[in-house]
Write a protein that holds these residues in place. Structure first.
Motif, PDB file in Angstrom:
ATOM      1  N   ASP A   2       0.836  -1.208   0.000  1.00 28.82           N
ATOM      2  CA  ASP A   2       0.000   0.000   0.000  1.00 28.82           C
ATOM      3  C   ASP A   2       0.867   1.252   0.000  1.00 28.82           C
ATOM      4  OD1 ASP A   2      -2.469  -1.427   0.117  1.00 28.82           O
ATOM      5  OD2 ASP A   2      -2.207  -1.693   2.276  1.00 28.82           O
ATOM      6  N   VAL A   3       1.912   1.236   0.819  1.00 30.53           N
ATOM      7  CA  VAL A   3       2.820   2.380   0.875  1.00 30.53           C
ATOM      8  C   VAL A   3       3.541   2.543  -0.457  1.00 30.53           C
ATOM      9  CG1 VAL A   3       4.837   3.354   2.047  1.00 30.53           C
ATOM     10  CG2 VAL A   3       3.103   2.119   3.370  1.00 30.53           C
ATOM     11  N   ALA A   4       3.983   1.444  -1.035  1.00 30.19           N
ATOM     12  CA  ALA A   4       4.694   1.509  -2.311  1.00 30.19           C
ATOM     13  C   ALA A   4       3.806   2.070  -3.419  1.00 30.19           C
ATOM     14  CB  ALA A   4       5.208   0.119  -2.692  1.00 30.19           C
ATOM     15  N   ARG A   5       2.531   1.718  -3.382  1.00 32.51           N
ATOM     16  CA  ARG A   5       1.631   2.246  -4.403  1.00 32.51           C
ATOM     17  C   ARG A   5       1.521   3.760  -4.293  1.00 32.51           C
ATOM     18  NH1 ARG A   5      -4.726   0.646  -5.714  1.00 32.51           N
ATOM     19  NH2 ARG A   5      -4.974   2.210  -7.357  1.00 32.51           N
ATOM     20  N   LEU A   6       1.407   4.261  -3.073  1.00 35.02           N
ATOM     21  CA  LEU A   6       1.351   5.715  -2.885  1.00 35.02           C
ATOM     22  C   LEU A   6       2.658   6.364  -3.332  1.00 35.02           C
ATOM     23  CD1 LEU A   6      -0.487   5.745   0.548  1.00 35.02           C
ATOM     24  CD2 LEU A   6      -1.395   6.643  -1.602  1.00 35.02           C
ATOM     25  N   HIS A   7       3.772   5.713  -3.059  1.00 33.70           N
ATOM     26  CA  HIS A   7       5.048   6.247  -3.528  1.00 33.70           C
ATOM     27  C   HIS A   7       5.115   6.286  -5.051  1.00 33.70           C
ATOM     28  CE1 HIS A   7       7.308   5.252   0.459  1.00 33.70           C
ATOM     29  NE2 HIS A   7       6.831   6.478   0.464  1.00 33.70           N
ATOM     30  N   ARG A   8       4.589   5.273  -5.704  1.00 30.56           N
ATOM     31  CA  ARG A   8       4.608   5.270  -7.169  1.00 30.56           C
ATOM     32  C   ARG A   8       3.793   6.419  -7.746  1.00 30.56           C
ATOM     33  NH1 ARG A   8       4.125  -0.382  -6.411  1.00 30.56           N
ATOM     34  NH2 ARG A   8       1.875  -0.326  -6.857  1.00 30.56           N
ATOM     35  N   ASP A   9       2.811   6.884  -6.976  1.00 29.00           N
ATOM     36  CA  ASP A   9       2.022   8.041  -7.400  1.00 29.00           C
ATOM     37  C   ASP A   9       2.706   9.359  -7.054  1.00 29.00           C
ATOM     38  OD1 ASP A   9       0.044   6.388  -8.378  1.00 29.00           O
ATOM     39  OD2 ASP A   9      -1.160   6.445  -6.544  1.00 29.00           O
ATOM     40  N   GLY A  10       3.934   9.282  -6.519  1.00 31.33           N
ATOM     41  CA  GLY A  10       4.674  10.504  -6.196  1.00 31.33           C
ATOM     42  C   GLY A  10       4.349  11.103  -4.862  1.00 31.33           C
ATOM     43  N   ARG A  11       3.904  10.282  -3.917  1.00 29.98           N
ATOM     44  CA  ARG A  11       3.471  10.801  -2.618  1.00 29.98           C
ATOM     45  C   ARG A  11       4.438  10.398  -1.510  1.00 29.98           C
ATOM     46  NH1 ARG A  11      -2.108   9.047  -4.772  1.00 29.98           N
ATOM     47  NH2 ARG A  11      -3.037  11.047  -5.302  1.00 29.98           N
ATOM     48  N   LYS A  12       4.495  11.246  -0.487  1.00 29.61           N
ATOM     49  CA  LYS A  12       5.118  10.879   0.774  1.00 29.61           C
ATOM     50  C   LYS A  12       4.031  10.293   1.678  1.00 29.61           C
ATOM     51  CE  LYS A  12       9.332  12.435   0.052  1.00 29.61           C
ATOM     52  NZ  LYS A  12      10.507  11.539  -0.008  1.00 29.61           N
TER      53      LYS A  12
END
Length: 249
Positions: free
Chosen positions: A56-66
């Motif tokens: 879940d965290v990695a998906r948010l990171h792939r979207d350019g998010r912290k």
């Protein structure tokens, strides 16, 4: 949305510069269940550390998010997988939320290793920062004779645990101790400062070029957004259940 410098190897490390959110950074705060990455087009998500996986965290990171890892640092919760690790002697009075009891924050020897395990979880899942909740136990009826000095020692311990793992860390509420703690924390998280006419007390974080992530529950956005923008806060309205819904300034 502008990217925020995520890389394929996103595990925090003390050898790398910590993330430092700046004033006015938009955010989403969802603690009810797994994060919904489509809920808000913002550069920061604050989500529950237990309920969300490394994927879940990695998906948010792939979207350019912290991504900020929410953990409860001030109360025992009977619904967490590590609940049995907290001895009965550090559990105080109920705090008003189902299944929760205040912790005896004087017992650094007991609580530090338990919090280290939780912060290890945040680091290992790839979170960029931690939001430790209930950082103002000394202002509440906990069942323990807590003082402001106890809280300062506890909060600084929490900040060190986070920083030792390369994680940024936010000061949750605890407005009276902001002058003493602003140097120890990388940002602030506040609930309802506008409702209680206290938002100006958060200015030390803004003056230090550190974000203040702020929510109101009862007030409408026209009632607090003008002041929030003037002060440089990252403000929105949320429902108490902290689901995907948000109404930003």
């Amino acid at each position: 949305m502008l990217p925020v410098g995520c890389t394929s190897d996103h595990r925090p490390s003390p050898d790398r510069p910590r993330w430092q959110p700046r004033p006015g950074t938009p955010w989403q705060w969802q603690l009810n269940g797994r994060a919904d990455p489509a809920a808000a087009d913002v550069p920061v998500y604050d989500i529950d550390g237990f309920e969300n996986s490394a994927a879940d965290v990695a998906r948010l990171h792939r979207d350019g998010r912290k991504v900020i890892c929410y953990v409860n640092a001030g109360a025992w919760e009977d619904f967490r997988p590590d609940h049995a690790d907290f001895p009965a002697g550090v559990r105080g009075r109920p705090n008003g939320w189902d299944g929760e009891r205040w912790l005896d924050i004087r017992r650094l020897d007991v609580l530090r290793p338990l919090l280290e395990k939780r912060f290890d979880m945040c680091r290992d899942k790839g979170f960029d920062a931690v939001e430790p909740d209930l950082m103002d136990a000394y202002l509440n009826d906990t069942g323990f004779p807590l003082t402001a000095a106890h809280q300062l020692a506890y909060n600084r311990m929490i900040a060190r645990i986070a920083h030792d793992r390369g994680l940024a860390v936010g000061l949750k509420n605890d407005l009276p101790q902001i002058p003493q703690l602003v140097r120890d924390f990388d940002f602030a998280v506040n609930e309802e400062c506008a409702q209680y006419d206290e938002c100006a007390r958060l200015t030390p974080f803004i003056e230090a070029d550190k974000a203040v992530f702020h929510v109101e529950y009862a007030l409408s956005t026209p009632e607090f957004c003008d002041e929030a923008r003037r002060l440089g806060l990252s403000s929105m309205r949320k429902r108490l259940e902290l689901d995907r819904w948000r109404q930003p300034c």
